[in-house]
Design a protein around this motif. Structure first.
Motif, PDB file in Angstrom:
ATOM      1  N   VAL A   1       0.873  -1.177   0.000  1.00 26.43           N
ATOM      2  CA  VAL A   1       0.000   0.000   0.000  1.00 26.43           C
ATOM      3  C   VAL A   1       0.910   1.226   0.000  1.00 26.43           C
ATOM      4  O   VAL A   1       1.543   1.554   0.996  1.00 26.43           O
ATOM      5  CB  VAL A   1      -0.938   0.016   1.225  1.00 26.43           C
ATOM      6  CG1 VAL A   1      -1.956   1.142   1.073  1.00 26.43           C
ATOM      7  CG2 VAL A   1      -1.627  -1.329   1.403  1.00 26.43           C
ATOM      8  N   GLU A   2       0.978   1.862  -1.158  1.00 24.99           N
ATOM      9  CA  GLU A   2       1.913   2.974  -1.385  1.00 24.99           C
ATOM     10  C   GLU A   2       1.323   3.885  -2.437  1.00 24.99           C
ATOM     11  O   GLU A   2       0.956   3.437  -3.524  1.00 24.99           O
ATOM     12  CB  GLU A   2       3.267   2.406  -1.844  1.00 24.99           C
ATOM     13  CG  GLU A   2       4.243   3.416  -2.374  1.00 24.99           C
ATOM     14  CD  GLU A   2       4.621   4.483  -1.361  1.00 24.99           C
ATOM     15  OE1 GLU A   2       4.404   5.666  -1.686  1.00 24.99           O
ATOM     16  OE2 GLU A   2       5.109   4.157  -0.274  1.00 24.99           O
ATOM     17  N   ASP A   3       1.222   5.183  -2.132  1.00 30.91           N
ATOM     18  CA  ASP A   3       0.588   6.104  -3.074  1.00 30.91           C
ATOM     19  C   ASP A   3       1.534   6.633  -4.147  1.00 30.91           C
ATOM     20  O   ASP A   3       1.075   7.221  -5.124  1.00 30.91           O
ATOM     21  CB  ASP A   3      -0.096   7.259  -2.337  1.00 30.91           C
ATOM     22  CG  ASP A   3       0.869   8.158  -1.598  1.00 30.91           C
ATOM     23  OD1 ASP A   3       1.933   7.678  -1.171  1.00 30.91           O
ATOM     24  OD2 ASP A   3       0.548   9.349  -1.427  1.00 30.91           O
ATOM     25  N   GLN A   4       2.816   6.423  -4.006  1.00 36.25           N
ATOM     26  CA  GLN A   4       3.764   6.858  -5.038  1.00 36.25           C
ATOM     27  C   GLN A   4       4.071   5.667  -5.947  1.00 36.25           C
ATOM     28  O   GLN A   4       4.695   4.688  -5.500  1.00 36.25           O
ATOM     29  CB  GLN A   4       5.034   7.406  -4.410  1.00 36.25           C
ATOM     30  CG  GLN A   4       4.788   8.658  -3.609  1.00 36.25           C
ATOM     31  CD  GLN A   4       6.068   9.228  -3.017  1.00 36.25           C
ATOM     32  OE1 GLN A   4       7.168   8.843  -3.387  1.00 36.25           O
ATOM     33  NE2 GLN A   4       5.912  10.161  -2.108  1.00 36.25           N
TER      34      GLN A   4
ATOM     35  N   THR B   1       2.782 -10.155  -5.798  1.00 36.84           N
ATOM     36  CA  THR B   1       2.472  -8.853  -5.200  1.00 36.84           C
ATOM     37  C   THR B   1       1.194  -8.249  -5.767  1.00 36.84           C
ATOM     38  O   THR B   1       0.833  -8.484  -6.919  1.00 36.84           O
ATOM     39  CB  THR B   1       3.618  -7.844  -5.394  1.00 36.84           C
ATOM     40  OG1 THR B   1       3.827  -7.615  -6.780  1.00 36.84           O
ATOM     41  CG2 THR B   1       4.903  -8.340  -4.754  1.00 36.84           C
ATOM     42  N   PHE B   2       0.551  -7.474  -4.921  1.00 36.47           N
ATOM     43  CA  PHE B   2      -0.594  -6.653  -5.289  1.00 36.47           C
ATOM     44  C   PHE B   2      -0.258  -5.248  -4.825  1.00 36.47           C
ATOM     45  O   PHE B   2       0.460  -5.071  -3.844  1.00 36.47           O
ATOM     46  CB  PHE B   2      -1.868  -7.147  -4.590  1.00 36.47           C
ATOM     47  CG  PHE B   2      -2.304  -8.512  -5.011  1.00 36.47           C
ATOM     48  CD1 PHE B   2      -3.223  -8.669  -6.031  1.00 36.47           C
ATOM     49  CD2 PHE B   2      -1.780  -9.643  -4.397  1.00 36.47           C
ATOM     50  CE1 PHE B   2      -3.631  -9.938  -6.430  1.00 36.47           C
ATOM     51  CE2 PHE B   2      -2.171 -10.910  -4.782  1.00 36.47           C
ATOM     52  CZ  PHE B   2      -3.097 -11.063  -5.801  1.00 36.47           C
ATOM     53  N   HIS B   3      -0.799  -4.244  -5.521  1.00 32.00           N
ATOM     54  CA  HIS B   3      -0.474  -2.861  -5.183  1.00 32.00           C
ATOM     55  C   HIS B   3      -1.756  -2.050  -5.029  1.00 32.00           C
ATOM     56  O   HIS B   3      -2.623  -2.069  -5.901  1.00 32.00           O
ATOM     57  CB  HIS B   3       0.404  -2.241  -6.272  1.00 32.00           C
ATOM     58  CG  HIS B   3       0.864  -0.863  -5.947  1.00 32.00           C
ATOM     59  ND1 HIS B   3       1.049   0.095  -6.894  1.00 32.00           N
ATOM     60  CD2 HIS B   3       1.162  -0.261  -4.766  1.00 32.00           C
ATOM     61  CE1 HIS B   3       1.458   1.220  -6.317  1.00 32.00           C
ATOM     62  NE2 HIS B   3       1.523   1.021  -5.032  1.00 32.00           N
ATOM     63  N   ALA B   4      -1.850  -1.344  -3.901  1.00 34.67           N
ATOM     64  CA  ALA B   4      -2.961  -0.426  -3.650  1.00 34.67           C
ATOM     65  C   ALA B   4      -2.390   0.962  -3.404  1.00 34.67           C
ATOM     66  O   ALA B   4      -1.288   1.099  -2.865  1.00 34.67           O
ATOM     67  CB  ALA B   4      -3.767  -0.879  -2.438  1.00 34.67           C
TER      68      ALA B   4
ATOM     69  N   ALA C   1      -6.794  -0.929  -0.807  1.00 34.80           N
ATOM     70  CA  ALA C   1      -6.233  -2.063  -0.068  1.00 34.80           C
ATOM     71  C   ALA C   1      -7.342  -2.973   0.455  1.00 34.80           C
ATOM     72  O   ALA C   1      -7.270  -4.198   0.318  1.00 34.80           O
ATOM     73  CB  ALA C   1      -5.367  -1.566   1.081  1.00 34.80           C
ATOM     74  N   THR C   2      -8.371  -2.380   1.034  1.00 39.10           N
ATOM     75  CA  THR C   2      -9.479  -3.167   1.575  1.00 39.10           C
ATOM     76  C   THR C   2     -10.179  -3.947   0.480  1.00 39.10           C
ATOM     77  O   THR C   2     -10.509  -5.128   0.656  1.00 39.10           O
ATOM     78  CB  THR C   2     -10.474  -2.246   2.308  1.00 39.10           C
ATOM     79  OG1 THR C   2      -9.766  -1.556   3.340  1.00 39.10           O
ATOM     80  CG2 THR C   2     -11.609  -3.026   2.921  1.00 39.10           C
ATOM     81  N   THR C   3     -10.382  -3.323  -0.667  1.00 41.33           N
ATOM     82  CA  THR C   3     -11.013  -4.013  -1.794  1.00 41.33           C
ATOM     83  C   THR C   3     -10.164  -5.195  -2.253  1.00 41.33           C
ATOM     84  O   THR C   3     -10.683  -6.299  -2.480  1.00 41.33           O
ATOM     85  CB  THR C   3     -11.234  -3.030  -2.968  1.00 41.33           C
ATOM     86  OG1 THR C   3     -12.106  -1.986  -2.524  1.00 41.33           O
ATOM     87  CG2 THR C   3     -11.842  -3.730  -4.166  1.00 41.33           C
ATOM     88  N   LEU C   4      -8.865  -4.975  -2.395  1.00 47.42           N
ATOM     89  CA  LEU C   4      -7.984  -6.065  -2.809  1.00 47.42           C
ATOM     90  C   LEU C   4      -7.989  -7.208  -1.788  1.00 47.42           C
ATOM     91  O   LEU C   4      -8.014  -8.384  -2.159  1.00 47.42           O
ATOM     92  CB  LEU C   4      -6.562  -5.561  -3.025  1.00 47.42           C
ATOM     93  CG  LEU C   4      -6.334  -4.817  -4.343  1.00 47.42           C
ATOM     94  CD1 LEU C   4      -4.990  -4.099  -4.328  1.00 47.42           C
ATOM     95  CD2 LEU C   4      -6.395  -5.792  -5.510  1.00 47.42           C
ATOM     96  N   LEU C   5      -7.969  -6.885  -0.508  1.00 48.98           N
ATOM     97  CA  LEU C   5      -7.986  -7.924   0.518  1.00 48.98           C
ATOM     98  C   LEU C   5      -9.282  -8.737   0.477  1.00 48.98           C
ATOM     99  O   LEU C   5      -9.251  -9.955   0.662  1.00 48.98           O
ATOM    100  CB  LEU C   5      -7.792  -7.302   1.902  1.00 48.98           C
ATOM    101  CG  LEU C   5      -6.377  -6.822   2.195  1.00 48.98           C
ATOM    102  CD1 LEU C   5      -6.368  -5.887   3.395  1.00 48.98           C
ATOM    103  CD2 LEU C   5      -5.438  -7.995   2.408  1.00 48.98           C
TER     104      LEU C   5
ATOM    105  N   VAL D   1       0.535  -7.513   4.548  1.00 49.36           N
ATOM    106  CA  VAL D   1       0.296  -6.150   4.069  1.00 49.36           C
ATOM    107  C   VAL D   1       1.484  -5.288   4.487  1.00 49.36           C
ATOM    108  O   VAL D   1       1.858  -5.263   5.660  1.00 49.36           O
ATOM    109  CB  VAL D   1      -1.004  -5.562   4.653  1.00 49.36           C
ATOM    110  CG1 VAL D   1      -1.194  -4.119   4.201  1.00 49.36           C
ATOM    111  CG2 VAL D   1      -2.203  -6.423   4.261  1.00 49.36           C
ATOM    112  N   VAL D   2       2.069  -4.596   3.507  1.00 46.35           N
ATOM    113  CA  VAL D   2       3.149  -3.637   3.760  1.00 46.35           C
ATOM    114  C   VAL D   2       2.597  -2.270   3.376  1.00 46.35           C
ATOM    115  O   VAL D   2       2.193  -2.071   2.229  1.00 46.35           O
ATOM    116  CB  VAL D   2       4.405  -3.962   2.922  1.00 46.35           C
ATOM    117  CG1 VAL D   2       5.487  -2.924   3.150  1.00 46.35           C
ATOM    118  CG2 VAL D   2       4.905  -5.363   3.223  1.00 46.35           C
ATOM    119  N   THR D   3       2.566  -1.354   4.326  1.00 43.92           N
ATOM    120  CA  THR D   3       1.970  -0.052   4.052  1.00 43.92           C
ATOM    121  C   THR D   3       2.860   1.077   4.555  1.00 43.92           C
ATOM    122  O   THR D   3       3.632   0.896   5.499  1.00 43.92           O
ATOM    123  CB  THR D   3       0.573   0.069   4.695  1.00 43.92           C
ATOM    124  OG1 THR D   3      -0.006   1.331   4.344  1.00 43.92           O
ATOM    125  CG2 THR D   3       0.619  -0.053   6.194  1.00 43.92           C
TER     126      THR D   3
END
Length: 79
Positions: A11-14, A32-35, A41-45, A54-56
């Motif tokens: 979970v990273e906005d950049q 990997t998945f990216h939010a 992130a919640t939708t992907l989970l 989860v790495v945020t």
């Protein structure tokens, strides 16, 4: 049949930072998945129960920061 790879949600906005993190994890054998924010992130989970980690970042866009997201994830998916 090939065993599945462990899945990580970043979970990273950049976009560039997320891409680098994803590349490093993929090279280490992870899927990997990216939010870009807590809502993504919640939708992907919800849609990908195979995500195990989860790495945020701490500062996320929107009303929910990284720490709050961790609390939500822990409450909704305690396993």
């Amino acid at each position: 049949m090939t065993p599945s790879r462990p899945a990580v949600l970043i979970v990273e906005d950049q976009p560039f930072v997320g891409m680098v993190a994803s590349d490093i994890l993929k090279e280490s054998g992870f899927e990997t998945f990216h939010a870009f924010d807590a809502n993504d992130a919640t939708t992907l989970l919800k849609n990908h129960p195979e995500i195990e980690v989860v790495v945020t970042e701490a500062k996320l866009p929107g009303e929910v920061n990284g720490l709050d997201l961790c609390r939500q994830v822990s409450a909704q998916w305690p396993d």
